[in-house]
Design a protein around this motif. Structure first.
Motif, PDB file in Angstrom:
ATOM      1  N   LEU A 135      20.640  80.312  13.983  1.00  0.00           N
ATOM      2  CA  LEU A 135      20.425  79.926  12.617  1.00  0.00           C
ATOM      3  C   LEU A 135      21.433  79.864  11.819  1.00  0.00           C
ATOM      4  CD1 LEU A 135      17.226  82.305  12.126  1.00  0.00           C
ATOM      5  CD2 LEU A 135      17.415  80.204  11.670  1.00  0.00           C
ATOM      6  N   ASN A 136      22.532  81.059  12.345  1.00  0.00           N
ATOM      7  CA  ASN A 136      23.490  80.708  11.992  1.00  0.00           C
ATOM      8  C   ASN A 136      24.393  79.409  12.071  1.00  0.00           C
ATOM      9  OD1 ASN A 136      25.427  83.535  10.677  1.00  0.00           O
ATOM     10  ND2 ASN A 136      23.375  83.789  12.056  1.00  0.00           N
ATOM     11  N   LEU A 137      24.102  79.041  13.411  1.00  0.00           N
ATOM     12  CA  LEU A 137      24.543  77.231  13.442  1.00  0.00           C
ATOM     13  C   LEU A 137      24.479  76.383  12.197  1.00  0.00           C
ATOM     14  CD1 LEU A 137      26.907  75.625  14.620  1.00  0.00           C
ATOM     15  CD2 LEU A 137      24.588  75.202  16.253  1.00  0.00           C
ATOM     16  N   LEU A 138      22.510  76.549  12.620  1.00  0.00           N
ATOM     17  CA  LEU A 138      22.453  75.809  11.041  1.00  0.00           C
ATOM     18  C   LEU A 138      22.533  76.179   9.836  1.00  0.00           C
ATOM     19  CD1 LEU A 138      18.257  75.705  12.440  1.00  0.00           C
ATOM     20  CD2 LEU A 138      20.753  74.025  12.687  1.00  0.00           C
ATOM     21  N   ASN A 139      23.000  77.256   9.972  1.00  0.00           N
ATOM     22  CA  ASN A 139      23.210  77.901   7.938  1.00  0.00           C
ATOM     23  C   ASN A 139      24.717  76.999   7.994  1.00  0.00           C
ATOM     24  OD1 ASN A 139      22.931  78.882   5.678  1.00  0.00           O
ATOM     25  ND2 ASN A 139      24.107  81.127   6.391  1.00  0.00           N
ATOM     26  N   TYR A 140      25.722  77.416   9.430  1.00  0.00           N
ATOM     27  CA  TYR A 140      27.473  77.249   8.128  1.00  0.00           C
ATOM     28  C   TYR A 140      27.661  75.979   9.105  1.00  0.00           C
ATOM     29  CZ  TYR A 140      27.316  82.076   7.449  1.00  0.00           C
ATOM     30  OH  TYR A 140      27.046  83.161   6.451  1.00  0.00           O
ATOM     31  N   CYS A 141      27.496  75.494   9.634  1.00  0.00           N
ATOM     32  CA  CYS A 141      27.625  73.740  10.090  1.00  0.00           C
ATOM     33  C   CYS A 141      27.205  72.747   9.040  1.00  0.00           C
ATOM     34  CB  CYS A 141      27.846  73.740  11.514  1.00  0.00           C
ATOM     35  SG  CYS A 141      28.354  71.776  12.025  1.00  0.00           S
ATOM     36  N   ASP A 142      28.087  72.009   8.428  1.00  0.00           N
ATOM     37  CA  ASP A 142      27.209  71.373   7.036  1.00  0.00           C
ATOM     38  C   ASP A 142      26.997  69.883   8.335  1.00  0.00           C
ATOM     39  OD1 ASP A 142      29.508  69.463   8.402  1.00  0.00           O
ATOM     40  OD2 ASP A 142      29.783  69.555   5.786  1.00  0.00           O
ATOM     41  N   HIS A 143      27.000  69.765   9.454  1.00  0.00           N
ATOM     42  CA  HIS A 143      26.081  68.713   9.751  1.00  0.00           C
ATOM     43  C   HIS A 143      24.536  68.857   9.743  1.00  0.00           C
ATOM     44  CE1 HIS A 143      25.234  66.067  13.227  1.00  0.00           C
ATOM     45  NE2 HIS A 143      24.566  66.490  14.269  1.00  0.00           N
ATOM     46  N   PHE A 144      24.375  70.700   9.906  1.00  0.00           N
ATOM     47  CA  PHE A 144      22.965  70.015   9.750  1.00  0.00           C
ATOM     48  C   PHE A 144      23.001  70.256   7.789  1.00  0.00           C
ATOM     49  CE2 PHE A 144      24.353  71.622  13.148  1.00  0.00           C
ATOM     50  CZ  PHE A 144      22.870  71.259  14.289  1.00  0.00           C
TER      51      PHE A 144
END
Length: 312
Positions: A135-144
């Protein structure tokens, strides 16, 4: 054999809610594994195609120290700049300690870990990561960024409330809010087969009764109603086996988290978890390594407190 210990715990409505909510996170994690792996592979390839210099190997076997990246080589410095460029909160804490920079040019998951909470150093793929990390990956990487970030953050907030809830208890109103947050996020990913399957499991978990009545009926001469009760008990045994495995997995995740972040607040939660495991020997036995570790950490913390000088 009926799982008496688990059945007793599920008689506590607050704990049953906590466990259901946690199991939903485990299902969400399973749904996000393949999706985040595919997307990060695509993101990694896009970065390499746009900037050929990122394909060069690391020149110094660069590695972080104390969660910071110092004196990196020119290649890793360029990777660092690229990571920050695509970080939604670059001025905040970036957990470089998660990464092995010398692998950034080769491994898309080493890139992914720069956008995750601490503690991901040894995780070598999406299938090793928990819901919080993904979930943090989805939040912090602007690819998502095509995913509504507010919906992601609300689920992260609920997850943190759940994992830090006092006595592992949450109420019915909290569960309604949590269910709504999950549904709103999952609506955005209905085209992802794995997420759609996870959504079905989450719905099944949230609507399950998880209860069984044991009356001690003599099975030699049973009425149809009695046989139905025994059939229900058999079905409960099957469900209870899965619930018990999820329960242990969820508690292990919580124990590892408090061990990793052993600050004052986490120390209090660590002691509560220890007392909970001691009061539930079936769980304490399955989590005996973790129980020994938090007991050792507790003793170490007490010794440190006793050795601190008294200030006037």
């Amino acid at each position: 054999m009926v799982h008496h210990e688990l059945t007793a715990r599920l008689n506590d409505g607050g704990y049953k809610n906590w466990l259901k909510a946690g199991i939903c996170l485990l299902h969400l994690r399973e749904g996000l594994h393949a999706f985040t792996n595919r997307e990060m592979r695509r993101f990694h390839e896009n970065l390499l195609n746009r900037n050929q210099s990122l394909r060069r190997p690391c020149q110094r076997s660069c590695r972080p120290k104390n969660n910071q990246l110092y004196s990196e080589c020119v290649v890793c410095a360029e990777w660092r700049s690229e990571i920050l460029k695509h970080h939604t909160h670059p001025a905040g804490t970036v957990n470089w300690g998660n990464c092995r920079p010398q692998l950034w040019s080769q491994d898309h998951w080493e890139l992914a870990k720069a956008y995750m909470p601490r503690g991901q150093t040894g995780e070598k793929g999406s299938d090793k990561c928990d819901a919080s990390a993904l979930l943090n990956l989805l939040n912090y990487c602007d690819h998502f960024s095509y995913i509504d970030q507010e919906r992601v953050r609300k689920v992260i907030h609920c997850r943190n409330e759940l994992m830090h809830s006092c006595g592992m208890q949450v109420g019915d109103e909290w569960m309604r809010r949590y269910k709504a947050c999950l549904e709103r996020l999952l609506q955005l990913l209905t085209n992802v087969p794995e997420v759609a399957a996870a959504n079905q499991q989450i719905h099944k978990t949230l609507t399950a009764e998880w209860s069984v009545c044991v009356s001690g009926v003599d099975q030699v001469d049973m009425s149809g109603e009695d046989r139905l009760e025994i059939d229900c008990m058999s079905q409960w045994e099957i469900e209870a086996g899965s619930i018990s495995q999820w329960e242990v997995e969820l508690l292990r995740e919580r124990l590892q988290e408090v061990q990793f972040n052993a600050d004052a607040q986490e120390f209090g939660e660590m002691q509560s978890l220890r007392e909970f495991l001691l009061a539930n020997p079936d769980l304490g036995e399955q989590l005996s390594p973790e129980l020994l570790e938090i007991t050792s950490l507790g003793r170490k913390r007490k010794r440190e407190e006793q050795s601190e000088p008294v200030q006037d």
